[in-house]
Design an enzyme around this catalytic site. Structure first.
Site, short mmCIF file in Angstrom:
data_model
loop_
_atom_site.label_atom_id
_atom_site.label_comp_id
_atom_site.label_asym_id
_atom_site.label_seq_id
_atom_site.Cartn_x
_atom_site.Cartn_y
_atom_site.Cartn_z
N SER A 148 0.83 -1.20 0.00
CA SER A 148 0.00 0.00 0.00
C SER A 148 0.87 1.26 0.00
CB SER A 148 -0.96 -0.05 1.19
OG SER A 148 -1.97 0.92 1.07
N ASP A 240 -10.72 -3.59 -4.29
CA ASP A 240 -9.85 -2.62 -3.62
C ASP A 240 -9.98 -1.29 -4.36
OD1 ASP A 240 -7.79 -1.12 -2.50
OD2 ASP A 240 -6.21 -2.57 -2.94
N HIS A 270 -8.15 -5.08 -0.25
CA HIS A 270 -6.93 -4.39 0.14
C HIS A 270 -6.34 -5.02 1.41
CE1 HIS A 270 -4.24 -0.93 -0.05
NE2 HIS A 270 -4.34 -0.84 1.26
#
Length: 298
Positions: A148, A240, A270
């Protein structure tokens, strides 16, 4: 567990809640994956004191004393997350490649907004590169990695290394990366609610972290030229809000001639790499690490 949206919390409280969520996911009986060595230390680079955690896997020390070295930057929107929340993932990477993993506890927003976390990431990578032999790593197999927001920083470190010629990187592992802070891709609408990470939460992270979203050190998609970057494994999850920008970044890498493996994982959300007790998620990260092994062997 009584959870509140991060947008309703102060950053310090959001960090505490995230840490509690991660501990609860693992369960009270969780036993950390065994390592030959786990060492915490703080290094001084360019006037910055940066905490690191070194993982040396036990499964490979006898057969492969010199291994790839992975510099890992944790996710959490540059606001939450730390060495503890990503400990299980770092152990899995160390054991699964196998590799020496150096996790970086970079400074976080809003106390240290953009570009301070990126500067920590770059400085830590330079330190690891300078000490890779004593860490037991292969100087020809240095990898930057993250999930991320951490993956976003890995892309920036890789691009800076290309531009300056140092350190020499062999690969980058980008797990569901943030690449475009404009939040303009369709998946922000399609997957912006109901799948864990929300568009509202991402806006909260970005508001705390960044000013100029057009800066390529904040939004890697804004970089004009991606040619010459190290080989990449880029992963996305189909449920996501970051899916489309990760897909787009993988395409740009490939179009620029960068050897790129792109895994778009169906049925996942995610932060799947942190879901240690979810079999389909662990199958996905196993596939991701297998792809990285292939990239390093090429």
């Amino acid at each position: 567990m009584d959870l509140r949206p991060y947008v309703d919390l102060a950053p310090a409280d959001a960090r505490t809640q995230f840490a509690s969520v991660m501990a609860a996911r693992l369960g009270a009986d969780h036993q950390p994956r065994p390592m030959a060595e786990v060492v915490d230390r703080t290094v001084a680079v360019d006037g910055r004191d940066i905490p690191l955690r070194l993982y040396r896997p036990s499964t490979s020390t006898a057969t492969r004393p010199v291994m790839p070295t992975v510099v890992f930057f944790h996710g959490g929107g540059w606001v939450i997350g730390d060495l503890e929340t990503h400990d299980a993932l770092c152990r899995r990477i160390a054991d699964g490649l196998p590799a020496v993993v150096v996790a970086v506890d970079y400074c976080r927003a809003p106390e240290a907004p953009f570009p301070a976390p990126v500067e920590d990431a770059a400085a830590a990578t330079r330190w690891v590169a300078a000490h890779v032999a004593e860490l037991g790593g292969d100087p020809d197999a240095l990898v930057v990695a993250g999930d991320s927001a951490g993956a976003a920083m890995a892309t920036v470190v890789a691009r800076r290394a290309r531009d300056t010629g140092t350190p020499r990187l062999a690969a980058q592992l980008l797990l569901y990366p943030v690449t475009d802070l404009t939040m303009s891709h369709p998946s922000y609408v399609e997957m912006g609610t109901g799948y864990g990470l929300t568009a509202e939460t991402m806006a909260w992270f970005i508001d705390h972290y960044a000013g100029p979203v057009e800066d390529p050190d904040a939004s890697p998609m804004a970089a004009e030229d991606l040619a010459g970057l190290p080989a990449a494994v880029v992963t996305t999850a189909d449920h996501d809000p970051l899916r489309d920008e990760g897909d787009a970044y993988a395409r740009r890498l490939a179009d620029a001639g960068v050897p790129t493996v792109h895994h778009r994982h169906e049925g996942l959300i995610h932060a799947y790499a942190l879901m240690e007790t979810v079999p389909i998620a662990m199958e996905a990260i196993t596939d991701d690490l297998s792809a990285l092994r292939g990239v390093l062997a090429a």
